[in-house]
Design an enzyme around this catalytic site. Structure first.
Site, PDB file in Angstrom:
ATOM      1  N   ASP A  69      16.733   0.398  51.158  1.00 47.70           N
ATOM      2  CA  ASP A  69      16.592  -1.350  51.836  1.00 47.70           C
ATOM      3  C   ASP A  69      17.487  -1.914  51.077  1.00 47.70           C
ATOM      4  OD1 ASP A  69      15.105  -1.301  49.291  1.00 47.70           O
ATOM      5  OD2 ASP A  69      13.262  -1.377  50.433  1.00 47.70           O
ATOM      6  N   GLU A 111      11.104   8.773  39.361  1.00 45.66           N
ATOM      7  CA  GLU A 111      11.392   7.773  38.495  1.00 45.66           C
ATOM      8  C   GLU A 111      10.805   8.188  36.774  1.00 45.66           C
ATOM      9  OE1 GLU A 111       9.207   4.558  40.219  1.00 45.66           O
ATOM     10  OE2 GLU A 111      10.320   4.510  42.079  1.00 45.66           O
ATOM     11  N   GLU A 140      15.158   5.827  49.976  1.00 50.48           N
ATOM     12  CA  GLU A 140      14.354   4.689  49.890  1.00 50.48           C
ATOM     13  C   GLU A 140      15.262   3.681  50.231  1.00 50.48           C
ATOM     14  OE1 GLU A 140      11.449   4.430  46.848  1.00 50.48           O
ATOM     15  OE2 GLU A 140      11.486   6.549  46.569  1.00 50.48           O
ATOM     16  N   ASN A 148      14.132  12.205  42.009  1.00 52.79           N
ATOM     17  CA  ASN A 148      14.087  11.071  42.728  1.00 52.79           C
ATOM     18  C   ASN A 148      14.095   9.759  41.822  1.00 52.79           C
ATOM     19  OD1 ASN A 148      14.522   9.413  45.354  1.00 52.79           O
ATOM     20  ND2 ASN A 148      12.312   8.906  44.972  1.00 52.79           N
TER      21      ASN A 148
HETATM   22  O1  G3I Z   1      -4.907   1.938  49.177  1.00 48.54           O
HETATM   23  C1  G3I Z   1      -5.422   1.010  48.298  1.00 48.54           C
HETATM   24  C2  G3I Z   1      -6.496   0.111  48.877  1.00 48.54           C
HETATM   25  O2  G3I Z   1      -7.681   1.098  48.882  1.00 48.54           O
HETATM   26  C3  G3I Z   1      -6.838  -1.171  48.359  1.00 48.54           C
HETATM   27  O3  G3I Z   1      -7.798  -1.848  48.922  1.00 48.54           O
HETATM   28  C4  G3I Z   1      -5.712  -1.952  48.519  1.00 48.54           C
HETATM   29  C5  G3I Z   1      -5.798  -3.307  47.505  1.00 48.54           C
HETATM   30  O4  G3I Z   1      -4.803  -3.637  47.025  1.00 48.54           O
HETATM   31  O5  G3I Z   1      -4.524  -1.390  47.856  1.00 48.54           O
HETATM   32  C6  G3I Z   1      -4.129   0.195  48.204  1.00 48.54           C
HETATM   33  O6  G3I Z   1      -3.280   0.686  47.562  1.00 48.54           O
HETATM   34  C7  G3I Z   1      -1.977   0.009  47.787  1.00 48.54           C
HETATM   35  C8  G3I Z   1      -0.928   1.181  48.253  1.00 48.54           C
HETATM   36  O7  G3I Z   1       0.381   0.612  48.355  1.00 48.54           O
HETATM   37  C9  G3I Z   1      -1.296   1.666  49.570  1.00 48.54           C
HETATM   38  O8  G3I Z   1      -1.226   0.703  50.656  1.00 48.54           O
HETATM   39  C10 G3I Z   1      -1.352  -0.594  46.274  1.00 48.54           C
HETATM   40  O9  G3I Z   1      -2.051  -1.608  45.922  1.00 48.54           O
HETATM   41  C11 G3I Z   1       0.388  -0.683  46.367  1.00 48.54           C
HETATM   42  O10 G3I Z   1       0.522  -1.224  45.284  1.00 48.54           O
HETATM   43  C12 G3I Z   1       0.821   0.201  46.846  1.00 48.54           C
HETATM   44  O11 G3I Z   1       2.131  -0.034  46.975  1.00 48.54           O
HETATM   45  C13 G3I Z   1       2.973   0.938  47.279  1.00 48.54           C
HETATM   46  C14 G3I Z   1       3.843   1.114  45.805  1.00 48.54           C
HETATM   47  O12 G3I Z   1       4.753   2.154  46.214  1.00 48.54           O
HETATM   48  C15 G3I Z   1       3.089   1.629  44.754  1.00 48.54           C
HETATM   49  O13 G3I Z   1       3.917   1.650  43.632  1.00 48.54           O
HETATM   50  C16 G3I Z   1       4.022   0.711  48.428  1.00 48.54           C
HETATM   51  O14 G3I Z   1       3.195   0.683  49.652  1.00 48.54           O
HETATM   52  C17 G3I Z   1       5.161   1.751  48.368  1.00 48.54           C
HETATM   53  O15 G3I Z   1       6.037   1.118  49.471  1.00 48.54           O
HETATM   54  C18 G3I Z   1       5.952   1.930  47.262  1.00 48.54           C
HETATM   55  O16 G3I Z   1       6.931   2.663  47.264  1.00 48.54           O
HETATM   56  C19 G3I Z   1       7.599   2.954  46.025  1.00 48.54           C
HETATM   57  C20 G3I Z   1       8.046   4.545  46.015  1.00 48.54           C
HETATM   58  O17 G3I Z   1       6.881   5.214  46.266  1.00 48.54           O
HETATM   59  C21 G3I Z   1       8.754   4.717  44.799  1.00 48.54           C
HETATM   60  N1  G3I Z   1       9.879   3.980  44.823  1.00 48.54           N
HETATM   61  C22 G3I Z   1       9.701   2.650  44.768  1.00 48.54           C
HETATM   62  C23 G3I Z   1       8.828   2.351  45.891  1.00 48.54           C
HETATM   63  C24 G3I Z   1       8.712   0.800  46.202  1.00 48.54           C
HETATM   64  O18 G3I Z   1       7.862   0.281  45.277  1.00 48.54           O
END
Ligand code: G3I
Length: 301
Positions: free
Chosen positions: A234, A127, A232, A169
């Site tokens: 969906d 990105e 990715e 990507n």
């Molecule tokens: O790990 C922390 C945890 O310690 C904390 O307690 C909790 C509270 O909010 O957050 C946890 O982190 C979260 C993380 O996922 C792991 O679960 C983040 O808040 C959350 O923002 C994060 O979201 C991920 C996101 O990327 C971050 O930008 C999504 O699961 C994941 O599906 C998403 O994937 C991205 C790809 O990497 C790149 N392309 C877009 C795609 C969708 O956004």
């Protein structure tokens, strides 16, 4: 074939899913994963904040769990992602200039070396292009270290793990538009100068319509001499979801260098997209119409 993975394999492709390590203890989840999919992308576990929470203190627990599961089930692993402007650890967010550049490339070396030989393809950079019509780079702390940060990252990754395919990507690059053309120009430049890039990932977080030039866009990148992958996928659940999944699948099969498709999760309840219900299995693990249309598309022809 009777499953996504087996059917894709018959066409020389893989069919993968994004997986968070904590769901490997959910037997409904792993039941579907192990039956249907033959590739895994760690959803968050290989990102910078997860793997290097403090500078030079590496944590591979989550990523290793996923790799172990994948290897036990004969699945490919897409490494995601070595460098990204998001999900950086706080210490990196507080660096700039040479200190950040050196820390970033050390990160690439360490993580790619740890997983050396175990990764089918790395999203080396994720990105890095701006949305909108500029076709240029996204402003970020990494970009501010110098425009060459992406090629240096690819060269560094190649040195660390010469066997992994190295991908760029991004999202909103799924049709021919200013952003995808910016990426296209970078890949063309990299190929002309011998910067090691092997593949481009098209995230394909899609709404209710597919760009009419989706396949043509994949093909123009393939024609540069790189593999292309749907990384990715969906798609918003609506009247068109099943048709769109079939169309994406057919587009990949029609492009010789499209090597595989990954959905960003397994069940709708696994999705980052809240109530869009954008995946192939419902919250109870049942196959949706979009599953059937995808399987049929894989088996056609
Ligand atoms: O790990 C922390 C945890 O310690 C904390 O307690 C909790 C509270 O909010 O957050 C946890 O982190 C979260 C993380 O996922 C792991 O679960 C983040 O808040 C959350 O923002 C994060 O979201 C991920 C996101 O990327 C971050 O930008 C999504 O699961 C994941 O599906 C998403 O994937 C991205 C790809 O990497 C790149 N392309 C877009 C795609 C969708 O956004």
């Amino acid at each position: 074939g009777t499953t996504l993975g087996a059917s894709a394999a018959e066409k020389g492709r893989y069919f993968g899913a994004a997986v968070p390590a904590f769901k490997l203890s959910d037997s409904q989840f792993t039941g579907i994963l192990d039956r249907e999919f033959n590739a895994i992308t760690p959803e968050n576990e290989m990102k910078w904040d997860a793997t290097e929470p403090s500078q030079n203190q590496f944590n591979y627990n989550g990523g290793d769990q996923i790799v172990t599961h994948a290897q036990a089930h004969g699945m490919k692993v897409r490494g995601h992602t070595l460098l990204w402007h998001a999900q950086q650890p706080g210490w990196a967010q507080n660096l700039s200039g040479t200190a950040l550049r050196n820390a970033a490339m050390n990160h690439v070396t360490q993580v790619a070396t740890h997983y050396k030989g175990k990764i089918y393809a790395w999203d080396v950079v994720n990105e890095a292009f701006a949305d909108g019509t500029s076709g240029g780079r996204r402003d970020s702390n990494l970009q501010r270290t110098g425009n060459d940060w992406i090629e240096v990252a690819f060269r560094t990754a190649r040195t660390a793990d010469p066997g992994a395919k190295l991908c760029y990507n991004d999202y909103n690059t799924d049709g021919v538009n200013a952003k995808s053309t910016g990426v296209y120009n970078m890949v063309r430049d990299f190929k002309s100068r011998g910067v090691p890039i092997d593949c481009v990932g098209f995230q394909s977080h899609l709404g209710t319509s597919l760009p009419g030039d989706y396949q043509a866009n994949l093909q123009r990148f393939a024609d540069l001499g790189v593999d292309v992958q749907i990384t990715e996928l969906d798609i918003t659940q609506g009247t068109n979801q099943a048709n769109m999944y079939a169309a994406v699948t057919k587009a990949c099969l029609a492009v010789t260098r499209c090597t595989g498709i990954t959905t960003w999760g397994v069940r709708d309840s696994d999705s980052w997209r809240g109530s869009d219900n954008p995946l192939l299995f419902d919250a109870n693990g049942n196959k949706k119409a979009a599953y059937t249309s995808t399987l049929n598309a894989l088996n056609a022809g």
